[in-house]
Design an enzyme around this catalytic site. Structure first.
Site, mmCIF file in Angstrom:
data_model
loop_
_atom_site.group_PDB
_atom_site.id
_atom_site.type_symbol
_atom_site.label_atom_id
_atom_site.label_comp_id
_atom_site.label_asym_id
_atom_site.label_seq_id
_atom_site.Cartn_x
_atom_site.Cartn_y
_atom_site.Cartn_z
ATOM 1 N N ASP A 180 41.724 53.104 61.735
ATOM 2 C CA ASP A 180 43.043 53.511 62.246
ATOM 3 C C ASP A 180 42.970 55.036 62.324
ATOM 4 O O ASP A 180 41.858 55.593 62.342
ATOM 5 C CB ASP A 180 44.170 53.022 61.310
ATOM 6 C CG ASP A 180 45.552 53.163 61.944
ATOM 7 O OD1 ASP A 180 45.897 52.334 62.797
ATOM 8 O OD2 ASP A 180 46.285 54.126 61.629
ATOM 9 N N LYS A 236 47.556 46.278 55.847
ATOM 10 C CA LYS A 236 47.276 47.665 56.251
ATOM 11 C C LYS A 236 47.005 48.467 54.998
ATOM 12 O O LYS A 236 47.488 48.132 53.915
ATOM 13 C CB LYS A 236 48.493 48.264 56.961
ATOM 14 C CG LYS A 236 48.181 49.508 57.762
ATOM 15 C CD LYS A 236 47.672 49.149 59.141
ATOM 16 C CE LYS A 236 47.196 50.361 59.917
ATOM 17 N NZ LYS A 236 46.936 50.012 61.314
HETATM 18 P P1 NDP Z 1 42.558 58.774 65.862
HETATM 19 O O1 NDP Z 1 42.520 59.340 64.502
HETATM 20 O O2 NDP Z 1 41.282 58.460 66.555
HETATM 21 O O3 NDP Z 1 43.401 59.710 66.830
HETATM 22 C C1 NDP Z 1 44.711 60.017 66.568
HETATM 23 C C2 NDP Z 1 45.226 60.978 67.628
HETATM 24 O O4 NDP Z 1 46.629 61.155 67.469
HETATM 25 C C3 NDP Z 1 44.619 62.352 67.520
HETATM 26 O O5 NDP Z 1 44.589 62.951 68.785
HETATM 27 C C4 NDP Z 1 45.599 63.060 66.595
HETATM 28 O O6 NDP Z 1 45.605 64.474 66.718
HETATM 29 C C5 NDP Z 1 46.917 62.488 67.064
HETATM 30 N N1 NDP Z 1 47.876 62.469 65.943
HETATM 31 C C6 NDP Z 1 47.750 61.795 64.782
HETATM 32 N N2 NDP Z 1 48.787 62.034 63.978
HETATM 33 C C7 NDP Z 1 49.578 62.881 64.646
HETATM 34 C C8 NDP Z 1 50.805 63.485 64.360
HETATM 35 N N3 NDP Z 1 51.428 63.273 63.180
HETATM 36 N N4 NDP Z 1 51.348 64.293 65.295
HETATM 37 C C9 NDP Z 1 50.709 64.525 66.487
HETATM 38 N N5 NDP Z 1 49.536 63.967 66.814
HETATM 39 C C10 NDP Z 1 48.979 63.162 65.918
HETATM 40 O O7 NDP Z 1 43.469 57.459 65.755
HETATM 41 P P2 NDP Z 1 43.556 56.222 66.748
HETATM 42 O O8 NDP Z 1 43.365 56.650 68.148
HETATM 43 O O9 NDP Z 1 42.715 55.141 66.183
HETATM 44 O O10 NDP Z 1 45.076 55.761 66.513
HETATM 45 C C11 NDP Z 1 46.160 56.225 67.338
HETATM 46 C C12 NDP Z 1 47.333 55.286 67.204
HETATM 47 O O11 NDP Z 1 46.942 53.969 67.642
HETATM 48 C C13 NDP Z 1 47.885 55.079 65.793
HETATM 49 O O12 NDP Z 1 49.263 54.837 65.869
HETATM 50 C C14 NDP Z 1 47.171 53.810 65.334
HETATM 51 O O13 NDP Z 1 47.886 53.170 64.308
HETATM 52 C C15 NDP Z 1 47.191 53.023 66.612
HETATM 53 N N6 NDP Z 1 46.213 51.948 66.742
HETATM 54 C C16 NDP Z 1 44.884 52.162 66.560
HETATM 55 C C17 NDP Z 1 43.997 51.114 66.731
HETATM 56 C C18 NDP Z 1 42.525 51.311 66.619
HETATM 57 O O14 NDP Z 1 41.797 50.347 66.866
HETATM 58 N N7 NDP Z 1 42.023 52.487 66.287
HETATM 59 C C19 NDP Z 1 44.450 49.754 67.052
HETATM 60 C C20 NDP Z 1 45.864 49.653 67.296
HETATM 61 C C21 NDP Z 1 46.694 50.712 67.128
HETATM 62 P P3 NDP Z 1 44.858 65.348 65.589
HETATM 63 O O15 NDP Z 1 43.404 65.042 65.750
HETATM 64 O O16 NDP Z 1 45.225 66.757 65.899
HETATM 65 O O17 NDP Z 1 45.401 64.867 64.262
HETATM 66 O O1 2IT Z 2 46.819 48.978 64.169
HETATM 67 C C1 2IT Z 2 45.831 48.246 64.365
HETATM 68 O O2 2IT Z 2 45.928 47.146 64.907
HETATM 69 C C2 2IT Z 2 44.512 48.755 63.968
HETATM 70 N N1 2IT Z 2 44.406 49.876 63.488
HETATM 71 C C3 2IT Z 2 43.293 47.876 64.129
HETATM 72 C C4 2IT Z 2 43.190 46.905 62.997
HETATM 73 C C5 2IT Z 2 41.918 46.080 62.957
HETATM 74 O O3 2IT Z 2 41.801 45.319 61.995
HETATM 75 O O4 2IT Z 2 41.092 46.185 63.856
#
Ligand code: NDP
Ligand code: 2IT
Length: 444
Positions: free
Chosen positions: A166, A126
Site C-alpha cells: 500500500d 489492513k
Molecule cells: P505509493 O506509496 O506508491 O504512492 C502514493 C502517492 O500518493 C505518492 O505520490 C505520494 O506522494 C502521494 N501521497 C501519499 N500520501 C499523501 C498525502 N498525505 N498527501 C499528498 N500526497 C500523498 O502508494 P500507492 O500508489 O500504492 O497507493 C495510492 C493509493 O491507492 C492509496 O490510497 C492506497 O491505499 C490505494 N491503493 C493501493 C493499491 C496498491 O495495490 N498499491 C491497491 C488499491 C488501492 P509522496 O511520495 O510525496 O508521499
Molecule cells: O487497498 C488495497 O486494496 C491494497 N493496498 C492492495 C491489497 C492487496 O492485498 O493486494
C-alpha cells in the site's frame, strides 16, 4: 432511531478520534440503509451490523529498529483482521507517518466490501505503521521491515492473513518482510503478495491497480455511451497506482496531463511521459521537480492543484480526502464527465454527493481500485498451485474481473432503485455476499 443510525452512533461513541473510520462506516451504512431496513428484524436479532463494523481482531505492537547513526527508533505497528467470512484476511500494509489505528480501521473496513466485489475468496484486513520509508537508507528500511515481521509473523500465514503493499510499501519492503518471515517460520509459502517475480510474485501485480482502474473506467464510460479514447485525464499521486493508471490511460488513447506528490504537481500539456515518471519515482525515488527539470513541456506547481485543470476524467490516486467539495466544484465547472477513485476514499462525502448531483459518473475506490487486491488473490492461487501464469493470462483475468465488478454494481444499483449510483451499487453488492456468509456461519 433506525438500526442504521443506532449503529453509526455506536461506532462514533466507541471509537473516538477516528474520523476517517467514522467516514467510511457512514458512507457504507447510508448506502445499505434500504437493504438493512428490508431485513431489519433478522439483522438486529443476529447483531449482524454490529459484528460487521467490529473487527474480528486488532493487533497493535512496538517496532524498535536501529537507524544508521546507531540510534534506536520506535514505531507503532498495526494489523486489523476485520472480517474473514468469505476468505483469509487480505489487505495491504501502509507505511506512512500519518498511520494510526483509525486509518487502518477505515482501510480494513473498506477492504471487506472491495474484496467481496472481486468475486474471489478473500476476507478484509489492513495493517501498517507510522514508519516513514522516505529518506531512509535501504539498510534502515530492512531493519524496520525485519522488526515489523518479527512480531507480525505470529498472526499471518498463507491461509490465515496475507498482507501486501500500500502507500510506502512496494517491492523492496515486501522482499525484506518475506525474507524475515521465511527465516523465522522456515516455510516457503505465499504469506505476502506483491512479491518479486523471482520468489513467487505474479506478473501484472505491479500494474494491476492502475490497469484495473482504467479497465473499469473504460467499461463504465462505454456503458454510458462514451469513449475514453481522445479524452483528457487528470491523475493525482505519482506512486504505484498513479503510474500504471497513467500508462494504461495513454494505451487506451487518452491524454493524462497531471500527476502529483505530497509537495507539488505537474501539468504536462503534451501528456505525461510515463518512462520518465517511472525513472524519477521508481528508480531514483526522487521528487516531481526532477520530472519537470527533464521535460520542457511540463510545468511544476507547489502544493495542491490537479483538480483545477480542465479535464474529462479525474482519477484520484494518492490518498484519502484529497478531493474535497471545492475541488468537486472546480471539476464540475470545467465540465468533467467521470471521477473514478484509484486511491482509497480520496473523495469526501460532500464532494461525492456534489459530483453525483451534477451528473458526474462516479465509481468509488472499493470497486475502481479492486484490481490490485484481485490480482493479489491471483498471486495466492499461483503460489498454491506452485505455478506462474503469463502476463497475458493474469491481465486477461484482471480485465474480466473489472468488467464483472462494474456490471455487478450497476445491476445492484438498478435493482435497488438507484440507477447510476455506483457508490450504492458497490456497497450493496459487496455487503450482500459477506452478510450471507456471516449468516450461514452462525454467531462467530
Ligand atoms: P505509493 O506509496 O506508491 O504512492 C502514493 C502517492 O500518493 C505518492 O505520490 C505520494 O506522494 C502521494 N501521497 C501519499 N500520501 C499523501 C498525502 N498525505 N498527501 C499528498 N500526497 C500523498 O502508494 P500507492 O500508489 O500504492 O497507493 C495510492 C493509493 O491507492 C492509496 O490510497 C492506497 O491505499 C490505494 N491503493 C493501493 C493499491 C496498491 O495495490 N498499491 C491497491 C488499491 C488501492 P509522496 O511520495 O510525496 O508521499
Ligand atoms: O487497498 C488495497 O486494496 C491494497 N493496498 C492492495 C491489497 C492487496 O492485498 O493486494
Amino acid at each position: 432511531m433506525s438500526y442504521v443510525d443506532e449503529i453509526y452512533s455506536m461506532v462514533v461513541e466507541k471509537n473516538p478520534a477516528q474520523p476517517e473510520f467514522h467516514q467510511a462506516v457512514k458512507e457504507v451504512l447510508e448506502s445499505l440503509r434500504v437493504v438493512i431496513e428490508a431485513n431489519e428484524e433478522a439483522y438486529r436479532r443476529d447483531a449482524l451490523i454490529e459484528r460487521l463494523v467490529t473487527p474480528e481482531r486488532q493487533i497493535i505492537f512496538r517496532v524498535p529498529w536501529v537507524d544508521d547513526k546507531g540510534q534506536v527508533q520506535v514505531n507503532n505497528g498495526y494489523r486489523v483482521q476485520y472480517n474473514s467470512a468469505i476468505g483469509p484476511y487480505k489487505g495491504g500494509l501502509r507505511l506512512h507517518p500519518s498511520v494510526n489505528l483509525g486509518i487502518i480501521k477505515f482501510l480494513g473496513f473498506e477492504q471487506i466490501f472491495k474484496n467481496s466485489l472481486t468475486g474471489l475468496p478473500i476476507g478484509g484486513g489492513k495493517g501498517g505503521s507510522d514508519f516513514d520509508p522516505k529518506g531512509k537508507s535501504d539498510r534502515e528500511v530492512m531493519a524496520f521491515c525485519q522488526s515489523f515481521i518479527t512480531e507480525l509473523y505470529k498472526y499471518i500465514g498463507a491461509d490465515t492473513d496475507v498482507p501486501a503493499g500500500d502507500i510506502g510499501t512496494g517491492a523492496r519492503e515486501i522482499g525484506y518482510m518475506y525474507g524475515q518471515y521465511k527465516r523465522i517460520k522456515d516455510v516457503y509459502e505465499g504469506v505476502l503478495t506483491g512479491k518479486g517475480l523471482s520468489y513467487g510474485g505474479s506478473l501484472a501485480r505491479k500494474e494491476a491497480t492502475g490497469y484495473g482502474l482504467l479497465y473499469i473506467t473504460n467499461e463504465m464510460l462505454k456503458c454510458n455511451g462514451k469513449s475514453l479514447a481522445g479524452m483528457t485525464v487528470a491523475v493525482s499521486g505519482s506512486g504505484n497506482v498513479a503510474i500504471y493508471a497513467t500508462e494504461k490511460a495513454q494505451q487506451l488513447g487518452a491524454k493524462v496531463v497531471t500527476v502529483s506528490d505530497s509537495t507539488g504537481w505537474i501539468y504536462d500539456k503534451d501528456g505525461i511521459d510515463v518512462a520518465l515518471l517511472k525513472e524519477v519515482k521508481e528508480v531514483k525515488r526522487a521528487r516531481l521537480t526532477e520530472y519537470a527539470a527533464a521535460r520542457p513541456s511540463a510545468e511544476y506547481h507547489e502544493g495542491k492543484g490537479v483538480w483545477t485543470v480542465k479535464v474529462d476524467v479525474a482519477l484520484p490516486c494518492a490518498t484519502q480526502n484529497e478531493l474535497l467539495l471545492d475541488d468537486a466544484k472546480a471539476l464540475v465547472a470545467n465540465g468533467v464527465t467521470a471521477v473514478c477513485e484509484g486511491a482509497n476514499m480520496p473523495t469526501s462525502m460532500e464532494a461525492t454527493e456534489y459530483l453525483q448531483k451534477n451528473g458526474v459518473l462516479f465509481v468509488p475506490g472499493k470497486a475502481a481500485n479492486a484490481g490490485g487486491v484481485a490480482t493479489s488473490a491471483l498471486e495466492m492461487s499461483q503460489n498454491s498451485e506452485r505455478l506462474s501464469w503469463t502476463f497475458e493470462e493474469v491481465d486477461s483475468k484482471l480485465q474480466t474481473i473489472m468488467v464483472n465488478i462494474f456490471h455487478n454494481l450497476d445491476n445492484a444499483a438498478k435493482k435497488y432503485g438507484m440507477d447510476g449510483n455506483y457508490v450504492a451499487g458497490a456497497n450493496i453488492a459487496g455487503f450482500l455476499k459477506v452478510a450471507e456468509a456471516m449468516t450461514a456461519q452462525g454467531i462467530v
